[in-house]
Scaffold this active site. Structure first.
Site, mmCIF file in Angstrom:
data_model
loop_
_atom_site.group_PDB
_atom_site.id
_atom_site.type_symbol
_atom_site.label_atom_id
_atom_site.label_comp_id
_atom_site.label_asym_id
_atom_site.label_seq_id
_atom_site.Cartn_x
_atom_site.Cartn_y
_atom_site.Cartn_z
ATOM 1 N N ASN A 16 104.253 -4.799 11.265
ATOM 2 C CA ASN A 16 105.104 -3.815 10.659
ATOM 3 C C ASN A 16 105.313 -2.402 11.428
ATOM 4 O O ASN A 16 104.090 -1.881 11.367
ATOM 5 C CB ASN A 16 105.051 -3.512 9.221
ATOM 6 C CG ASN A 16 106.248 -2.813 8.566
ATOM 7 O OD1 ASN A 16 107.306 -3.655 8.538
ATOM 8 N ND2 ASN A 16 106.331 -1.659 8.267
ATOM 9 N N ASP A 53 113.413 17.321 2.939
ATOM 10 C CA ASP A 53 113.621 16.128 3.432
ATOM 11 C C ASP A 53 115.351 16.062 3.892
ATOM 12 O O ASP A 53 115.845 17.074 4.296
ATOM 13 C CB ASP A 53 113.515 15.039 2.225
ATOM 14 C CG ASP A 53 113.175 13.707 2.834
ATOM 15 O OD1 ASP A 53 113.955 13.272 4.189
ATOM 16 O OD2 ASP A 53 112.232 12.992 2.495
ATOM 17 N N GLU A 85 109.618 -5.423 13.895
ATOM 18 C CA GLU A 85 110.629 -4.240 14.519
ATOM 19 C C GLU A 85 110.405 -4.230 15.942
ATOM 20 O O GLU A 85 111.387 -3.900 16.676
ATOM 21 C CB GLU A 85 110.228 -3.076 13.772
ATOM 22 C CG GLU A 85 110.583 -2.870 12.310
ATOM 23 C CD GLU A 85 109.701 -3.483 11.294
ATOM 24 O OE1 GLU A 85 108.704 -4.029 11.766
ATOM 25 O OE2 GLU A 85 110.203 -3.325 10.054
HETATM 26 MN MN MN Z 1 109.434 -4.001 8.230
#
Ligand code: MN
Length: 417
Positions: free
Chosen positions: A130, A242, A193
């Site tokens: 990931n 943020d 990804e």
């Molecule tokens: Mn992912």
């Protein structure tokens, strides 16, 4: 091969600024320029920021344009390209310590310096690799705080803690924006990804095994921080301004113990200023193909845009082509595709959805509130929207600003013969 330094060829140079607020201020004041900071005060590395300034930069990085963007991304998504493992990589040419990296302080009340353009890679025995982006707060010379919301890395870390183990991770900083886009995309659990990055870049992403952890990183990363998320450890993280530009509160978050830092020769540290265009576009633009796919199940959708005014997150505009369309269903599917969206406007494809004036024209001449507004009360809202109820509930509105079937003649713009 595509890397950060190849992409930023046209950056404007600024000399002698400090990582404490000065670079952040320069990035904030020059939103339309990619800036390369040299002779950074007290540091031996250069810093680059505003790598992506607007939508057009992301289209260019992905080798597409506003018209083809969604179809090109969905095609890449359906045809992932596995990464290629190499033995020797530029990102491991040299070593330094965490304190040698020119990490920025961005906003006044931030809890410390934050790494904001770090791609965190980890492995899980069942789900595989990931890669995702997380803010990282520098606690000291070998510890980082990592904010992990309940998504894939959260699950990997939870499962590691259940086994009583630390989770090995590597953080890549300074990559081509197409790779950064892929790491922002959030495909389903188990979808690599890096394979999406390969498909988007048109060649397998070259990766190299880290020195101290069993994780591979992009070979052309400018910096790589290796380490492990400690089992059972939590420490205060934040505050942090943020995406909305307001402060996110202090929470108890996991801690990464750093085991090694490697970098390219003459490495360039990539900064990303929170809450500004680059941050918002990397969050919002990957949602557009998702909305498109969801709406395509029920109508001939042409294009989707999460608008700048809605901070590329809360407001969508969707254009439809000719053919069968049930607008109520279109709106339902649009909200299902991006649950944080609050208002969505549906238009015909003669409207330019990237032009707010054109969208307002559709609202002014094709929409009747009593007939064309679909109101959804008491929905789960976005935590980024301060107008939601205290318990986070919100009202969503879908707006039908399309021309009713059979009335095209009456709505058409007059032409001079
Ligand atoms: Mn992912």
């Amino acid at each position: 091969m595509k890397d950060l330094r190849g992409y930023i060829g046209r950056a404007m140079e600024m000399k002698g600024l400090s990582v404490d607020f000065e670079i952040a201020r320069a990035l904030c004041e020059n939103p339309d320029k990619t800036l390369l900071f040299t002779e950074v005060r007290d540091y031996g590395f250069r810093v680059v920021g505003n790598v992506v300034r607007n939508r057009a930069d992301i289209y260019q990085a992905l080798g597409t344009d506003s018209r083809r963007y969604i179809r090109d991304v969905l095609k890449a998504y359906d045809n992932p390209v596995e990464p290629a493992v190499v033995e020797k990589a530029p990102c491991q040419e040299e070593e330094c310590s965490l304190y040698d990296i020119p990490v920025l302080r961005h906003f006044e009340k931030d809890g410390g310096p934050f790494i904001t353009a770090g791609i965190v890679t980890a492995k899980d025995p069942e789900h595989g690799r990931n890669a995702s982006i997380h803010r990282l707060m520098v606690h000291d010379d070998n510890r980082l705080g990592i904010r992990i919301v309940p998504r894939h890395l959260f699950e990997y870390h939870r499962r590691a803690e259940e086994r009583g183990e630390d989770l090995e991770v590597a953080i890549s900083i300074g990559v081509h924006p197409a790779l950064f886009y892929a790491a922002s995309y959030s495909p389903p659990l188990g979808y690599d990804e890096f394979a999406l990055a390969g498909a988007l870049m048109g060649h397998p992403l070259e990766v190299v095994r880290c020195r101290t952890v069993d994780v591979e990183v992009p070979a052309l990363s400018e910096f790589v921080i290796e380490g492990r998320i400690l089992c059972g450890e939590r420490r205060s993280e934040g505050p942090f301004a943020d995406v909305t530009g307001t402060y996110d509160r202090v929470r108890q978050e996991p801690v990464i113990e750093v085991t090694k830092v490697t970098h390219r020769k003459d490495a360039i540290y990539q900064a990303l200023l929170p809450s500004r265009a680059e941050h918002r576009l990397f969050m919002g633009m990957p949602q557009e193909p998702r909305i498109f796919k969801s709406v395509a199940e029920v109508a001939p959708v042409k294009n989707v845009c999460l608008t700048d005014g809605g901070r590329n997150w809360l407001h969508g505009v969707i254009s439809l082509g000719k053919g069968e369309r049930d607008i109520k269903k279109v709106i339902d599917h649009a909200f299902a595709g991006h649950p944080s969206m609050k208002h969505v406007i549906i238009v015909d494809d003669d409207i330019d959805i990237f032009d707010p004036v054109d969208v307002e024209f559709a609202l002014a001449t094709r929409f009747q509130g009593h007939r064309d507004a679909y109101i959804y009360r008491d929905m789960r809202g976005s935590t980024l929207d301060p107008s939601t109820d205290e318990d986070g509930r919100t009202t969503k509105v879908g707006i039908d600003a399309t021309i009713p079937a059979g009335r095209e003649e009456d709505y058409g713009s007059a032409k001079i013969p």
